[in-house]
Design an enzyme around this catalytic site. Structure first.
Site, PDB file in Angstrom:
ATOM      1  N   ILE A   1      -4.419  -0.989  -5.459  1.00 46.37           N
ATOM      2  CA  ILE A   1      -3.532  -1.901  -4.757  1.00 46.37           C
ATOM      3  C   ILE A   1      -3.830  -3.340  -5.179  1.00 46.37           C
ATOM      4  O   ILE A   1      -4.882  -3.902  -4.834  1.00 46.37           O
ATOM      5  CB  ILE A   1      -3.672  -1.751  -3.225  1.00 46.37           C
ATOM      6  CG1 ILE A   1      -3.543  -0.275  -2.821  1.00 46.37           C
ATOM      7  CG2 ILE A   1      -2.636  -2.625  -2.531  1.00 46.37           C
ATOM      8  CD1 ILE A   1      -2.251   0.388  -3.244  1.00 46.37           C
TER       9      ILE A   1
ATOM     10  N   GLU B   1       3.909   1.316 -11.496  1.00 49.13           N
ATOM     11  CA  GLU B   1       5.332   1.240 -11.127  1.00 49.13           C
ATOM     12  C   GLU B   1       6.135   2.358 -11.788  1.00 49.13           C
ATOM     13  O   GLU B   1       7.281   2.185 -12.181  1.00 49.13           O
ATOM     14  CB  GLU B   1       5.931  -0.126 -11.506  1.00 49.13           C
ATOM     15  CG  GLU B   1       5.149  -1.338 -11.056  1.00 49.13           C
ATOM     16  CD  GLU B   1       5.128  -1.509  -9.548  1.00 49.13           C
ATOM     17  OE1 GLU B   1       5.834  -0.754  -8.860  1.00 49.13           O
ATOM     18  OE2 GLU B   1       4.411  -2.381  -9.067  1.00 49.13           O
ATOM     19  N   GLY B   2       5.515   3.520 -11.897  1.00 48.27           N
ATOM     20  CA  GLY B   2       6.159   4.668 -12.515  1.00 48.27           C
ATOM     21  C   GLY B   2       5.704   4.827 -13.953  1.00 48.27           C
ATOM     22  O   GLY B   2       5.924   3.949 -14.783  1.00 48.27           O
ATOM     23  N   THR B   3       5.046   5.941 -14.258  1.00 46.97           N
ATOM     24  CA  THR B   3       4.623   6.199 -15.632  1.00 46.97           C
ATOM     25  C   THR B   3       5.845   6.392 -16.525  1.00 46.97           C
ATOM     26  O   THR B   3       6.961   6.610 -16.053  1.00 46.97           O
ATOM     27  CB  THR B   3       3.754   7.465 -15.695  1.00 46.97           C
ATOM     28  OG1 THR B   3       4.562   8.594 -15.323  1.00 46.97           O
ATOM     29  CG2 THR B   3       2.551   7.372 -14.759  1.00 46.97           C
TER      30      THR B   3
ATOM     31  N   GLY C   1       0.798  -1.214   0.000  1.00 40.76           N
ATOM     32  CA  GLY C   1       0.000   0.000   0.000  1.00 40.76           C
ATOM     33  C   GLY C   1       0.830   1.263   0.000  1.00 40.76           C
ATOM     34  O   GLY C   1       1.187   1.771   1.074  1.00 40.76           O
TER      35      GLY C   1
ATOM     36  N   ARG D   1       9.888  -3.132 -10.694  1.00 38.65           N
ATOM     37  CA  ARG D   1      10.090  -2.628 -12.050  1.00 38.65           C
ATOM     38  C   ARG D   1      11.030  -3.531 -12.843  1.00 38.65           C
ATOM     39  O   ARG D   1      10.877  -3.681 -14.056  1.00 38.65           O
ATOM     40  CB  ARG D   1      10.650  -1.203 -11.986  1.00 38.65           C
ATOM     41  CG  ARG D   1       9.650  -0.177 -11.515  1.00 38.65           C
ATOM     42  CD  ARG D   1      10.323   1.120 -11.097  1.00 38.65           C
ATOM     43  NE  ARG D   1       9.350   2.140 -10.737  1.00 38.65           N
ATOM     44  CZ  ARG D   1       9.640   3.254 -10.094  1.00 38.65           C
ATOM     45  NH1 ARG D   1      10.901   3.509  -9.746  1.00 38.65           N
ATOM     46  NH2 ARG D   1       8.700   4.131  -9.803  1.00 38.65           N
TER      47      ARG D   1
ATOM     48  N   HIS E   1      -2.346  10.709  -4.871  1.00 44.77           N
ATOM     49  CA  HIS E   1      -0.884  10.743  -4.902  1.00 44.77           C
ATOM     50  C   HIS E   1      -0.356   9.446  -5.496  1.00 44.77           C
ATOM     51  O   HIS E   1      -0.146   8.470  -4.801  1.00 44.77           O
ATOM     52  CB  HIS E   1      -0.320  10.967  -3.493  1.00 44.77           C
ATOM     53  CG  HIS E   1      -0.818  12.225  -2.847  1.00 44.77           C
ATOM     54  ND1 HIS E   1      -0.356  13.465  -3.204  1.00 44.77           N
ATOM     55  CD2 HIS E   1      -1.785  12.421  -1.915  1.00 44.77           C
ATOM     56  CE1 HIS E   1      -0.993  14.384  -2.493  1.00 44.77           C
ATOM     57  NE2 HIS E   1      -1.865  13.784  -1.712  1.00 44.77           N
TER      58      HIS E   1
END
Length: 388
Positions: free
Chosen positions: A167, A367-369, A134, A247, A140
Site C-alpha cells: 500500500i 494496478e493490474g498485471t 487499502g 490506471r 489477494h
C-alpha cells in the site's frame, strides 16, 4: 541537427496552450524538487512524502482532475501530461501523486459523504493530509473479490479485521480508504490511520520503486463509527472504478520514464565515441533509437486519444486496459534497450535509465498485471470471461 523523439511527429501541435503551460509548470517542479534528490532517495529507499506533497500542492497537483474542495479541476489530458512529467522524474514520485489523487481522494470524492469530503479533501489537496488506498491483500492481489478483510457491525459501530499489503503512502498516511467485506458485500471506509488497532509497517528491501513509501496495513479490531463508511461505495465495482482512474494516469506516466530513458540514450550516444566516432553514428545504435522513438510516439498518441475520450466522458475501462498494457510494456522495452546503448554506464546511478527500468518492472505489475489487462481485453473481444 538533432531532434527530440516527440518532436518527430510534432505532438505539441495536438495540445492547447493551457495544456502545454500546465506541462511546463510540472516539468519545472520536477526539475527543482525531484531530479536533484531522487538518486539519493532511491539509494536510501526513502522519500520525503510530506515535503513533496506540500510542494506539489502549491501547483495544484494533488487531486488535480477533481472539482471543488480546493482541487484544480484540470482536464484529463492535463492530468495525464502531469503524470508523464512526474514519472520522467521517477515512477515512485508519480505513484505518490496518483495514489493521493486518483485513489484515496477520488474514492472519497466519488463515494464519500459530504462530511467525509469536507473533512479530508481540502487538506489532502493542500498536501496537509496524506491518503492511501487499502485494497490489495497479502494473498489477494489480482483477485480482490476474494479479500479476507472483514467489517462487522457492533451496535452503531463497525469493527474491521484483516490486512492489506503493498500500500503506497501507508506508513505516513493520515487516512486510509480501506475496502472490506460486509454482510451486504464489499464496502469502503475512510479510516483515520491513528485509530486504535491500525498498524502500518513499511516494506523494506525493495529492488524497485525505492523512491516510494510502501507499507503493510494490519487491522486488529478497529472500531469505527457508522459515519466512517463511504455511503455510495457498494460492491467491487466501486474500488475497481478507482483503479481505472489510477490506471489512466499510468498510461501517461510510463511514457515519462520511457522519454527520459530515450533522451538520456540520445545524449549519451552523441557524445560517447568508439572506433573514432560517436556511437550515434552506427547503424545498430540508430536502429535502436529509431524503434524506441516510434514506440514512444505511438504510446503518446494512444494516451492522448484516451485522454480526449475521458474529457468527453466516453472512456471505458477496457480502453484504459489497452493503454496500460501497451504503454507500460513498451516503456519497459524502451528503458531496457536504452540501457544497452549506455553499455556498462547503463547500470550506474549517474544515469536514470536503469532506475527507470527497475521501476517499470513494478509499474508492469501494479494496478493490474499485464495478464489481467490481457484478460480484460480478451473478454471484451470474445464476450467470454477467462478469469480464474
Amino acid at each position: 541537427m538533432t531532434t527530440r523523439p516527440l518532436d518527430l511527429i510534432d505532438v505539441d501541435a495536438l495540445h492547447s496552450e493551457e495544456e502545454l503551460a500546465i506541462r511546463g509548470v510540472v516539468r519545472r517542479v520536477v526539475d527543482d524538487h525531484v531530479r536533484p534528490n531522487v538518486v539519493e532517495w532511491y539509494e536510501q529507499g526513502q522519500v520525503p512524502v510530506r515535503d513533496l506533497a506540500l510542494e506539489f500542492a502549491k501547483v495544484g497537483l494533488l487531486g488535480m482532475h477533481l472539482h471543488g474542495y480546493g482541487c484544480a479541476g484540470a482536464s484529463a489530458v492535463a492530468y495525464g501530461l502531469a503524470c508523464l512529467e512526474l514519472e520522467a522524474g521517477d515512477s515512485g514520485v508519480r505513484s505518490l501523486v496518483s495514489v493521493q489523487g486518483s485513489l484515496a481522494m477520488y474514492a472519497i470524492w466519488k463515494f464519500g459523504s459530504d462530511e467525509q469530503k469536507d473533512e479530508w479533501l481540502p487538506r489532502m489537496a493542500a498536501g496537509e493530509a496524506i491518503g492511501c488506498f487499502g485494497l490489495t491483500e497479502p494473498d489477494h492481489g489480482s483477485d480482490p473479490a476474494s479479500m479476507k478483510t472483514r467489517a462487522r457491525r457492533d451496535g452503531d459501530d463497525w469493527v474491521l479485521d484483516g490486512g492489506k499489503m503493498w500500500i503506497t503512502n501507508a506508513p505516513v498516511a493520515d487516512v486510509g480508504v480501506i475496502w472490506a467485506r460486509t454482510e451486504e458485500g464489499i464496502s469502503g471506509f475512510a479510516v483515520p490511520m491513528d485509530t486504535p488497532g491500525v498498524t502500518a509497517r513499511e516494506v523494506h528491501h525493495k529492488l524497485s520503486l525505492r523512491a516510494s513509501c510502501t507499507g503493510e496495513i494490519v487491522l486488529d479490531g478497529v472500531r469505527l463509527p457508522a459515519s466512517a463508511q463511504l455511503p455510495l461505495a457498494r460492491g467491487l465495482k466501486a474500488p475497481l472504478s478507482c483503479l481505472t482512474e489510477a490506471r489512466y494516469g499510468i498510461v501517461w506516466g510510463a511514457l515519462g520514464a520511457a522519454r527520459d530513458s530515450l533522451h538520456t540514450a540520445l545524449d549519451y550516444a552523441g557524445s560517447r565515441e568508439q572506433f573514432g566516432r560517436p556511437i550515434a553514428g552506427f547503424q545498430l545504435t540508430q536502429a535502436k533509437l529509431a524503434d524506441a522513438a516510434v514506440e514512444l510516439q505511438k504510446g503518446y498518441l494512444l494516451a492522448l486519444h484516451l485522454g480526449r475520450r475521458a474529457d468527453r466522458g466516453e472512456l471505458r475501462p477496457e480502453q484504459v486496459s489497452v493503454g496500460k498494457l501497451n504503454n507500460v510494456r513498451e516503456a519497459l522495452a524502451i528503458a531496457r534497450q536504452c540501457r544497452t546503448i549506455l553499455g556498462a554506464n547503463g547500470i550506474s546511478a549517474e544515469y536514470p535509465v536503469m532506475r527507470h527500468a527497475a521501476n517499470l518492472e513494478t509499474v508492469l505489475t501494479y494496478e493490474g498485471t499485464s495478464e489481467i489487462h490481457q484478460l480484460v481485453i480478451g473478454q471484451k473481444l470474445t464476450g467470454i470471461a477467462a478469469f480464474g
